[in-house]
Design an enzyme around this catalytic site. Structure first.
Site: not given
Ligand code: CTP
Length: 397
Positions: A202-205, A269
């Site tokens: 995943g990512n921080h968005s 993202a």
């Protein structure tokens, strides 16, 4: 000419609705008045009908075949409630819908201006203030009452503002409806690519910038489809929410809408890669050992492929890409943004520097907006203000 619904509730200031109707009709607008039963204790339906040149029938159960609360809600460009009593504020804040006015307000997507009027103590009562805060958070504009002479001998805050002020504020809301007729697809959040039933890439968005754009566009009159990747469920006026998780689900949701929209705004993202073979069972540490390799394959580039389809099919859809970059300087960010604008083929590229990671989850953003047409704008403000700056550019385009 705008179609305006004027709700009148049961307070002593109800008689001032006559001046509001006159100002609106004289400005060329069509006014449909919906009084509550209690408002009719203060002012007669005959007066309201004569001044508005429209029939007045607040009964929810007459003309049932025309489903009038929905028709009124959908046809309205603007809804004004003046005066609004404490009890009306409470009903609207809690979603109670037991008369025509309440039902119309719950069903409308038009901007709403509410002008409360009541005694000072009632206005400052914690319950009233909590209801006002709830309504404000739902994009309903509250025109604060004036201070001055009240019903009896007393004076204080709670007086209905002058009809001229109510009308001017209300028509001001109409002017910001510059996206009526537009349908935007906005993606927000960050995709999650499963590794096994427990883990993902995943990512921080946080999705905050995308949500801010969706709400701002809806507020300005656009119909919005918000495709949210792992941001829970968002409910806002004029916004259809579609929940997705990974890049391919997001692609499907975008493609399903592309031929009917006027702008695609890709704030999400999107993971560039996904796990080639997702393990159907949790990967156990003891079995995996000290080192593990996961093979990744490229995900589709949703923005680039959408631009290709828009061109091939001759669709009238503007495209906006976002780029979270780690830039060494402002000029480096401009260069990275200009390169991405070209490589993605989109109309507008919004770039920000995420080197220090502070932008994720924050309510502030600092962006550089570049358009293919040559427009360049740097905006450092709240995510809502950044949203409106992007929408202003889309209107220019
Ligand atoms: N995007 C997309 N599909 C992908 C990856 C990104 O549609 N598979 C979109 C994003 O929503 C964003 C824009 O493309 O609007 C730019 O995303 P970014 O990750 O910065 O672009 P990449 O092409 O992946 O470039 P980089 O190598 O910098 O990651």
């Amino acid at each position: 000419m705008a179609r305006i619904v004027l709700g009148v509730t049961g307070g002593i200031a109800a008689y001032k609705a006559t001046a509001i109707i006159r100002l609106l009709t004289e400005a060329g607008h069509s006014v449909k008045v919906i009084p509550t039963q209690n408002a009719l204790r203060f002012i007669g339906a005959t007066t309201l009908e004569a001044l508005s040149h429209n029939s007045v029938d607040p009964d929810l159960y007459t003309d049932v075949e025309s489903v009038k609360h929905i028709a009124l809600a959908q046809e309205a460009h603007l809804v004004i409630v003046a005066p609004a009593t404490a009890s009306f504020l409470a009903r609207l804040a809690s979603g109670v819908a037991d008369d025509l006015l309440d039902n119309t307000l719950l069903a409308t997507t038009a901007p709403v201006l509410v002008a409360p009027a009541m005694h000072t103590e009632m206005w400052f009562n914690a319950a009233t203030q909590a209801n006002v805060a709830t309504l404000t958070s739902r994009n309903i504009t509250i025109l604060e009452p004036d201070a001055g002479r009240l019903t009896g001998e007393d004076s204080g805050v709670g007086r209905l503002p002058e009809p001229e002020v109510i009308v001017e504020t209300a028509l001001g809301l109409l002017q910001t409806q510059d996206l009526i007729g537009q349908h935007f697809v906005i993606t927000a959040g960050g995709t999650q690519e499963p590794i096994d039933p427990v883990r993902y890439i995943g990512n921080h968005s946080s999705g905050k910038q995308g949500i801010a754009i969706a709400k701002a566009a809806a507020h300005r009159g656009a119909k919005v489809t918000l495709i949210g990747a792992n941001i829970g469920s968002i409910s806002a006026r004029n916004v259809d929410f579609v929940a997705v998780s990974d890049a391919r689900e997001l692609q499907k949701a975008v493609e399903a809408n592309l031929d009917k929209v006027t702008a695609l705004i890709m704030t999400a993202a999107v993971s560039d890669f996904r796990v080639e073979s997702v393990s159907p069972k949790k990967i156990k540490r003891a079995i995996a050992g000290d080192k593990i390799s996961i093979e990744l394959v490229a995900n589709p580039d949703i923005l680039a492929s959408s631009v290709t389809r828009i061109k091939a099919d001759g669709l009238k859809c503007l495209t906006v890409g976002f780029a979270a970059e780690t830039a060494a300087s402002e000029s480096d960010l401009r260069q990275l943004a200009a390169h991405k604008l070209m490589s993605k083929g989109c109309d507008v590229l919004v770039a920000n520097d995420v080197s220090n990671g502070q932008v994720f989850g924050s309510d502030q953003n600092s962006v550089l907006i570049l358009a293919k047409s040559g427009i360049e704008r740097a905006v450092s403000a709240s995510k809502t203000e950044v949203a409106n700056a992007i929408l202003d550019i889309l209107i220019e385009l």
